[in-house]
Design a protein around this motif. Structure first.
Motif, short mmCIF file in Angstrom:
data_model
loop_
_atom_site.label_atom_id
_atom_site.label_comp_id
_atom_site.label_asym_id
_atom_site.label_seq_id
_atom_site.Cartn_x
_atom_site.Cartn_y
_atom_site.Cartn_z
N SER A 149 0.84 -1.22 0.00
CA SER A 149 0.00 0.00 0.00
C SER A 149 0.86 1.25 0.00
N ILE A 150 0.16 2.37 -0.09
CA ILE A 150 0.83 3.68 0.01
C ILE A 150 0.16 4.47 1.13
N LYS A 158 0.86 8.24 2.99
CA LYS A 158 1.63 9.48 2.95
C LYS A 158 2.75 9.41 1.90
N ASP A 159 2.43 8.93 0.74
CA ASP A 159 3.37 8.82 -0.38
C ASP A 159 4.51 7.82 -0.15
N PRO A 197 5.78 3.76 0.36
CA PRO A 197 5.34 2.37 0.24
C PRO A 197 5.34 1.68 1.60
N ILE A 223 -5.25 8.20 8.93
CA ILE A 223 -4.38 7.95 7.77
C ILE A 223 -5.22 7.46 6.59
N LEU A 224 -4.76 7.85 5.42
CA LEU A 224 -5.43 7.40 4.20
C LEU A 224 -4.53 6.34 3.57
N HIS A 276 -3.80 3.83 0.54
CA HIS A 276 -4.13 3.50 -0.85
C HIS A 276 -3.64 2.09 -1.16
N TYR A 307 -2.54 14.23 3.31
CA TYR A 307 -2.99 12.89 2.94
C TYR A 307 -4.15 12.39 3.78
N THR A 308 -4.83 13.29 4.46
CA THR A 308 -5.98 12.89 5.26
C THR A 308 -7.22 13.50 4.62
N VAL A 354 -6.35 6.91 -6.55
CA VAL A 354 -6.67 5.94 -5.50
C VAL A 354 -5.67 4.78 -5.53
N THR A 372 3.60 4.98 -7.58
CA THR A 372 4.31 5.52 -6.41
C THR A 372 4.97 4.40 -5.63
N PHE A 373 4.27 3.28 -5.53
CA PHE A 373 4.81 2.14 -4.78
C PHE A 373 6.09 1.63 -5.44
#
Lengths: 394, 378
Positions: A93-94, A96-97, A99, A150-151, A153, B63-64, B233, B238-239
């Protein structure tokens, strides 16, 4: 002729040779310690010891991507000798940007296999569906505190979760870099139904049950579990539906062996990593030999005098070995210490990671011994080789 | 005289071993870089197999979900006006106190501007009154319903900011998402103003035509309120970037040690040259060469050997990695490693090794060039 009393080697010049050895030792140590740390972090990712068994998907290319039936966890738990059965879903997952690996668990079962202590806040229960527990290392890295939202992704599917951080825990293991959430939340984030998880970890009493008995039980289930049937549920929110599965796709092994099999698949064995580290030192050996040649060259005049008063090649060679060997040992020690310190600083700054988990930096006795031996052998070889040159010069 | 002196030094016995020492060090770097390039390429290829959705969120900069920020209907309209969308849904996420009969629970509520559309997009399976349109009717997620023992048709009291409202549970929904643990209600019931602590707004949307992520972000950027941002989403890219960055971070640390060895090797090369050629250098000095000429000579010699070593090392490193990869492929049939070195990486190695070399040779060269007595300088 004994040359021990003659102080003909300039300490200032020896320092250059010493520094070369320190750097070579540091290079070897950094390579070996980080590679072995990387290996051991993956090797022990799911737990150490023969009493931790993993049920996994044989067909998956990574330990994080397989799927096995959830209900097997509850089914196997009923066997005599099974102490805990933890179905887990691991989701890249991600947050806060960054991994991050999120693990969906049944907290009560998970805690019996992976021990951790709560540092702040509270523990999650299976019903805390919008709550999460975060590992201490990760909370520091992401600058997250108890009570923060926290979000998360998902990487594999189009899903996200908004979670409240209920607690921060510490385990001194790989899970310190993970987020723990209730199993059903993990299944949402992974985009799978509630009938499947990534793997099941089982803690057994080896005197009462072994992996063969567990596998037999699963084999029997494979033939019986045709179609979806309801079984006894673990909790209100975890359905315990029996789902059909193909036995050939189910793997069962000690957790550590399971991880090792993935590493072996890609040729990443402990031996290969040590060979790779030794190769690095061998490649740097030309610099060590060059440094040895230089130090002798700088003392040509002194050696000429020693020869003129009757010192043989052999006596000079032995004397050089005696005088330079302590420096070699000192250089190895300093090199190892500097390498460990450098790696620890990098680790603390979060720059030493593999799959978003910090690589543990632990002194490895065989590697340290190998470092001393290799540096000493290279020094000795250089001196022996140089002695010929001195003879040739005169 | 400079060229002749340099030629003379380059023909010295120690030159090949100096070139060899540097080339072996650079070979380690080149081979490691080329293998890591292969690994990073493989992760990128693997990520290409995962289908990527087109769903975006407008959220807070930290990020919230947006806290203490009012998301106006206009922003959702702006999104719709800027691009053709499949849907745009404004949502408000907050905790509230729910009372059912005699039991009280703290629950998560998701207020959305179009409940029916939201449930349709979540592919919700609804038990109960499907398509309820009354603003006082809400839907409970399956998990929430199990935990709080509520059923379709139940009357519940929701206390938001000390103000109780009585609503009816129109249905129990299963969406296989977080909404299964939430109460889903119309936004009109709670309003758009931030009122309760810990509540957050965000907008979820999907463009009709799959566009490049950068295009979407750039087109929306001028219209976003302060402290907000647009994120995708599903963040596979990014990962993967994060994973590759972790490997490169280790490689950088490791490379630093190699460059430190190159530094010390250059120091040794210079010391050795100056010791070996002390007689010749004395003659050159006697012929009138100044300290700066001797310094330049030593610097040029070290730099020449380093550059030769680097070129040979780069080539050797890549060849060694490829030979090793072939051997691995023979032994482990499943593993297919194809190491390669990018041009910029070769240039980077070239420049960094040259820099290390220059720093390494400066001190002995200066000491030698300006020493009154050559023999005592080193």
């Amino acid at each position: 002729m004994r040359l021990t009393g003659f102080r003909y080697l300039s300490r200032r010049r020896i320092v250059l040779f010493f520094l070369t050895l320190v750097l070579a030792s540091m290079l070897f140590s950094i390579t070996a310690l980080s590679f072995l740390g990387y290996y051991s972090s993956l090797d022990s990712y799911l737990g150490e010891g023969e009493n931790i068994i993993a049920i996994y998907d044989k067909g998956s290319r990574t330990p994080f991507s397989g799927l096995v039936p959830t209900y097997l966890a509850e089914h196997i738990k009923s066997l005599n000798g099974v102490l805990a059965s933890s179905p887990e879903i691991i989701i890249p997952s991600i947050v806060k940007d960054q991994p991050v690996f999120v693990r969906g668990i049944i907290p009560e079962e998970f805690a019996q296999i992976s021990t951790y202590s709560l540092r702040e806040g509270g523990e999650i229960s299976i019903n805390d569906v919008n709550q999460a527990m975060m590992g201490k290392e990760l909370s520091e890295k992401l600058n997250v505190e108890v009570g923060d939202k926290i979000l998360v992704h998902s990487v594999l599917v189009e899903q996200y979760l908004v979670l409240n951080v209920k607690g921060i825990f510490e385990s001194h293991s790989a899970i310190d870099d993970e987020i723990l959430i209730p199993l059903c939340c993990g299944q949402w984030l992974r985009g799978t139904d509630q009938d499947h998880v990534t793997l099941i970890r089982i803690k057994i009493d080896k005197n009462k049950v072994d992996k063969i008995a567990i596998f037999k039980e699963i084999a029997e289930e494979a033939t019986e579990a045709i179609g979806n049937q309801n079984g006894e549920a673990t909790s209100d929110i975890i359905p315990n539906r029996r789902v059909s599965f193909v036995l050939e796709k189910i793997g069962l092994d000690e957790a550590q062996k399971f991880m090792k099999s993935y590493l072996d698949k890609y040729g990443m064995t402990k031996e290969n990593l040590i060979i790779l580290s030794v190769t690095t030192l061998i490649f740097a050996s030309a610099t060590i030999i060059m440094a040895s040649k230089t130090i002798i060259q700088q003392h040509e005049c002194e050696m000429e005098v020693l020869k003129s008063i009757g010192a043989s090649d052999r006596a000079i060679k032995i004397d050089l070995l005696v005088k330079l060997m302590p420096w070699s040992l000192g250089a190895s020690t300093l090199g190892i210490m500097m390498a460990t310190l450098t790696l620890q600083i990098f680790q603390r700054n979060g720059q030493l990671q593999a799959f978003s988990h910090r690589i543990p930096v632990q002194p490895d006795i065989p590697t340290i011994t190998l470092n001393f031996v290799l540096i000493a052998v290279l020094t000795a070889m250089a001196i022996i080789h140089l002695n010929v040159e001195i003879t040739r010069n005169y | 005289m400079f060229t002749h002196a340099l030629k003379m030094f380059l023909r010295k016995r120690g030159t090949p071993s100096a070139v060899l020492a540097i080339s072996l060090l650079i070979a380690i770097l080149a081979s490691m870089n080329s293998i890591i390039n292969h690994l990073n390429t493989q992760t990128n290829i693997l990520s290409g197999y995962v289908s990527i959705g087109q769903q975006y969120l407008i959220i807070g900069i930290n990020y919230t979900p947006l806290e203490d920020i009012e998301i106006s209907k206009e922003l959702a309209n702006t999104v719709e006006a800027l691009m053709e969308t499949r849907y745009v849904i404004t949502q408000k996420l907050f905790t509230a106190n729910m009372t059912t009969k005699s039991v009280s629970h703290t629950i998560t509520v998701r207020a959305v501007d179009d409940v029916q559309e939201f449930l349709r997009l979540r592919s919700a399976v609804i038990k109960g009154a499907c398509g309820a349109s009354d603003d006082t009717q809400v839907y409970a997620g399956e998990i929430l319903a199990k935990i709080t023992s509520i059923n379709s048709g139940d009357q519940i009291t929701l206390t938001i900011n000390n103000a109780p409202i009585v609503i009816e549970v129109a249905g129990i929904v299963t969406t296989q998402t977080q909404s299964d643990a939430e109460l889903i209600m119309p936004l009109t019931l709670v309003g758009r103003s931030p009122s309760t602590e810990g509540e957050g707004f965000f907008i979820e949307f999907t463009p009709k035509d799959p566009k490049k992520e950068d295009e979407i972000l750039n087109s929306l950027a001028p219209y976003l309120p302060p402290n907000t941002k647009v994120v995708k989403v599903q963040q596979l890219k990014t990962f993967m970037q994060g994973m590759n960055a972790q490997t490169l971070s280790f490689l950088e640390l490791w490379s630093l040690t190699i460059y430190a060895v190159v530094f010390i090797a250059s120091y040794i090369i210079t010391v050795r040259l100056l010791t070996e050629a002390s007689y010749e250098l004395s003659v050159i000095k006697a012929l009138g060469a100044g300290g700066s000429s001797i310094f330049k000579l030593a610097l040029t010699y070290t730099l020449t050997t380093t550059l030769a070593g680097t070129i040979i090392g780069l080539a050797t490193g890549v060849v060694i990695a490829q030979v090793a990869a072939t051997a691995v492929r023979w032994i482990l049939i499943d593993v297919n490693v194809t190491p390669f070195l990018e041009a910029w990486q070769a240039l980077q190695i070239f420049l960094l090794s040259s820099a290390s070399s220059i720093f390494g040779c400066v001190l002995p060269a200066l000491k030698f060039a300006y020493a009154p007595h050559i023999e005592s300088s080193l």
